[in-house]
Design an enzyme around this catalytic site. Structure first.
Site, PDB file in Angstrom:
ATOM      1  CD1 TRP A   1      -1.009   2.352   2.247  1.00  0.00           C
ATOM      2  CD2 TRP A   1      -2.855   1.704   1.158  1.00  0.00           C
ATOM      3  NE1 TRP A   1      -1.917   3.384   2.304  1.00  0.00           N
ATOM      4  CE2 TRP A   1      -3.064   3.008   1.645  1.00  0.00           C
ATOM      5  CE3 TRP A   1      -3.885   1.079   0.438  1.00  0.00           C
ATOM      6  CZ2 TRP A   1      -4.255   3.708   1.446  1.00  0.00           C
ATOM      7  CZ3 TRP A   1      -5.073   1.784   0.237  1.00  0.00           C
ATOM      8  CH2 TRP A   1      -5.253   3.074   0.740  1.00  0.00           C
TER       9      TRP A   1
ATOM     10  CG  ASN B   1      -1.669   6.949   2.408  1.00  0.00           C
ATOM     11  OD1 ASN B   1      -1.328   5.902   2.930  1.00  0.00           O
ATOM     12  ND2 ASN B   1      -1.799   8.060   3.101  1.00  0.00           N
ATOM     13  CG  ASP B   2      -1.143  11.374   2.149  1.00  0.00           C
ATOM     14  OD1 ASP B   2      -2.058  10.725   1.643  1.00  0.00           O
ATOM     15  OD2 ASP B   2      -1.237  11.939   3.245  1.00  0.00           O
TER      16      ASP B   2
ATOM     17  CD1 TRP C   1      -3.528   4.636   5.256  1.00  0.00           C
ATOM     18  CD2 TRP C   1      -4.140   3.796   7.245  1.00  0.00           C
ATOM     19  NE1 TRP C   1      -3.091   5.499   6.232  1.00  0.00           N
ATOM     20  CE2 TRP C   1      -3.459   5.009   7.457  1.00  0.00           C
ATOM     21  CE3 TRP C   1      -4.611   3.090   8.352  1.00  0.00           C
ATOM     22  CZ2 TRP C   1      -3.236   5.532   8.722  1.00  0.00           C
ATOM     23  CZ3 TRP C   1      -4.391   3.606   9.622  1.00  0.00           C
ATOM     24  CH2 TRP C   1      -3.710   4.821   9.804  1.00  0.00           C
TER      25      TRP C   1
ATOM     26  CG  PHE D   1       0.004   9.912  10.158  1.00  0.00           C
ATOM     27  CD1 PHE D   1       0.178   8.532  10.172  1.00  0.00           C
ATOM     28  CD2 PHE D   1      -1.260  10.410  10.465  1.00  0.00           C
ATOM     29  CE1 PHE D   1      -0.872   7.670  10.476  1.00  0.00           C
ATOM     30  CE2 PHE D   1      -2.324   9.567  10.768  1.00  0.00           C
ATOM     31  CZ  PHE D   1      -2.141   8.200  10.779  1.00  0.00           C
ATOM     32  CB  SER D   2       1.504  13.212   5.365  1.00  0.00           C
ATOM     33  OG  SER D   2       1.044  12.136   4.598  1.00  0.00           O
TER      34      SER D   2
ATOM     35  NE  ARG E   1      -4.495  13.857   9.434  1.00  0.00           N
ATOM     36  CZ  ARG E   1      -5.608  13.667  10.139  1.00  0.00           C
ATOM     37  NH1 ARG E   1      -5.555  13.642  11.450  1.00  0.00           N
ATOM     38  NH2 ARG E   1      -6.777  13.532   9.524  1.00  0.00           N
ATOM     39  CG  ASP E   2      -1.041  15.697   7.141  1.00  0.00           C
ATOM     40  OD1 ASP E   2      -0.495  14.694   7.637  1.00  0.00           O
ATOM     41  OD2 ASP E   2      -2.216  15.715   6.741  1.00  0.00           O
TER      42      ASP E   2
ATOM     43  CD  GLU F   1      -6.776  13.844   5.938  1.00  0.00           C
ATOM     44  OE1 GLU F   1      -6.472  13.100   6.875  1.00  0.00           O
ATOM     45  OE2 GLU F   1      -7.204  13.419   4.851  1.00  0.00           O
TER      46      GLU F   1
HETATM   47  C1  FRU Z   1      -4.141  12.017   4.001  1.00  0.00           C
HETATM   48  C2  FRU Z   1      -3.739  11.468   5.374  1.00  0.00           C
HETATM   49  C3  FRU Z   1      -2.903  12.472   6.135  1.00  0.00           C
HETATM   50  C4  FRU Z   1      -2.149  11.588   7.091  1.00  0.00           C
HETATM   51  C5  FRU Z   1      -1.880  10.371   6.252  1.00  0.00           C
HETATM   52  C6  FRU Z   1      -1.909   9.061   6.986  1.00  0.00           C
HETATM   53  O1  FRU Z   1      -4.398  11.006   3.079  1.00  0.00           O
HETATM   54  O2  FRU Z   1      -4.888  11.079   6.097  1.00  0.00           O
HETATM   55  O3  FRU Z   1      -3.653  13.487   6.771  1.00  0.00           O
HETATM   56  O4  FRU Z   1      -0.962  12.176   7.541  1.00  0.00           O
HETATM   57  O5  FRU Z   1      -2.877  10.344   5.244  1.00  0.00           O
HETATM   58  O6  FRU Z   1      -1.561   8.012   6.143  1.00  0.00           O
END
Ligand code: FRU
Length: 455
Positions: free
Chosen positions: A25, A27-28, A52, A87-88, A163-164, A216
């Site tokens: 998997w 993602n971001d 995820w 996380f991101s 976050r992020d 996000e």
């Molecule tokens: C966006 C998100 C971010 C977070 C990450 C976790 O897709 O939810 O806000 O940091 O993915 O995987």
């Protein structure tokens, strides 16, 4: 497209055009940066299953934004404060070193039967930093530190949903950070300032319902003298179907010294296909702003021919970010177009799983068919339908339209790969991208040019 090469005895996985999950998997996009002559793209990664789970940062590098070499996992959830997820976040260069900022996740209660899930879905988020001396070595356990602990007071941020971190160097060389957060159900931006990137002080806050319930992955940058906020607001659902969240851009007033922020106008979509999420930008080697976003996939690709195992999640093509007549446009990066040099008419490129570029003018009354994916102009809007090529996901978004174009013809530049179709209208004035599965070999349309790549 993929390649496997051998280098110093190890087999490296490479991707061409789109970066895909190296298995399992992703993602971001995270920590996207041009550093020491190479592009580094990190990404959210769960390396155990194609879904995820506890987040790591995977890492890939590229010389040109189109040939990507996977470098394995850069950041592991290895500290008490981040053991449930890295996380991101983002990257900046500081005196030759690479500073990676991310959100560290700690569950209040771990699920004893599944470490990758929280028991009551409650967690605490803090902001952390890893300093890599060279972009090659990362997760030396001593290299991590928390730079902003879990917020203690509500006015300092939500202890769970803050976050992020997007960090950048201000005009005077000092540092700024923006975080996405929430307060009383309204999305927030939190601003911080630092002289050295290590010690941070709160510098401002902004909240507005257009930021959703939580914003996000905020990204804030100045483009030709005008500030832009990119972000992915949660909870603004267009139609109640799967994947309700999307990514928007909004012009902004921002005083970088004082961190005073206001929105100008209303948010608009970064991509009208609504599969693209959490985009991140950086400057390319020529100083142009370039964007890459995560393309969500509803299910894994099983049995890929390169043996990487089931994989789920990929990145969009790199896109430039430009102002045109007060509107932000996202033309495909010229390094991508430079790859499509081979005429492909008569080659049935889709049937041979070749990347293909289709250029032409779509007029009202015409319908184009790309391997079962359909396009037409309807009431002056470009409308697409992927119901025949979306892996039997009937309750997902199957159709999409741009806003009204006020015309009965539009110039399209379309990039097609096995699992992704990206349509650039009027050189990126609107972009509409869709994840697809099982394209058939058909190609029907009034194209001016059909090209493919050498590799
Ligand atoms: C966006 C998100 C971010 C977070 C990450 C976790 O897709 O939810 O806000 O940091 O993915 O995987």
């Amino acid at each position: 497209m993929f390649l496997r090469i051998r280098k110093e005895g190890t087999v490296l996985l490479q991707d061409f055009l789109h970066l895909k999950a190296p298995g399992h998997w992703i993602n971001d996009p995270n920590g996207f940066i041009y550093y020491k002559g190479q592009y580094h793209l990190f990404y959210q990664h769960f390396p155990y299953l194609p879904r995820w789970g506890t987040m790591h940062w995977g890492h890939a590098v590229s010389d040109d934004l189109v040939h990507w070499e996977h470098r394995g996992i850069a950041l592991y959830p290895s500290k008490a404060y981040d053991r449930n997820g890295v996380f991101s976040g983002s990257a900046v260069e500081v005196e030759g070193a690479l500073y990676l900022y991310y959100t560290a996740i700690r569950y209040d209660e771990e699920n004893p039967d599944n470490i990758h899930r929280a028991l009551n879905n409650r967690f605490r988020a803090s902001q952390a930093l890893v300093i890599s001396p060279d972009g090659v070595t990362f997760d030396n356990l001593d290299a991590k530190r928390q730079v902003l602990p879990v917020p203690a007071a509500p006015e300092a941020g939500d202890p769970q949903n803050t976050r992020d971190p997007k960090v950048w160097r201000a005009a005077d060389g000092s540092f700024r950070m923006v975080l996405g957060s929430t307060r009383e159900g309204v999305g927030q931006l939190l601003f911080y300032r630092s002289e050295d990137g290590l010690t941070w002080t709160a510098a401002g806050r902004f909240g507005d319902p257009v930021l959703g319930t939580t914003l996000e992955c905020p990204d804030l940058f100045c483009l030709d003298g005008r500030w832009v906020l990119l972000g992915s607001p949660m909870g603004i659902t267009a139609d109640g179907l799967h994947y309700p969240d999307q990514s928007t851009w909004t012009a902004a007033d921002f005083d970088e010294a004082g961190c005073r922020f206001a929105l100008q106008g209303t948010p608009a979509m970064v991509d009208w296909g609504l599969d693209l999420y959490a985009p991140q930008t950086t400057l390319d080697e020529d100083g142009r702003r370039v964007l890459i976003g995560w393309m969500r996939m509803p299910c894994p690709v099983e049995d890929p021919p390169d043996g990487r195992g089931p994989w789920r999640g990929m990145m969009s093509l790199p896109r430039l970010v430009e102002w045109r007549d007060g509107q932000l446009c996202f033309p495909v990066h010229p390094h991508v177009t430079a790859c499509f040099t081979q005429p492909a008419e008569g080659l049935a490129p889709l049937a041979h799983h070749r990347p293909v570029r289709l250029q032409g003018t779509l007029r009202s009354g015409q319908a184009w068919n790309i391997g079962g994916y359909r396009l037409k102009l309807e009431d002056g809007r470009l409308c697409t339908d992927r119901s025949a090529v979306f892996a039997h996901q009937p309750d997902s978004r199957l159709t999409a339209c741009t806003p009204a174009l006020g015309r009965d013809a539009c110039a399209l530049d379309i990039f097609v790969e096995d699992h992704l179709i990206e349509i650039f209208l009027d050189g990126g004035r609107f972009v509409l991208s869709h994840v697809v599965f099982d394209l058939d070999g058909t190609l029907e349309g009034d194209f001016d040019a059909v090209t493919t790549t050498r590799t």
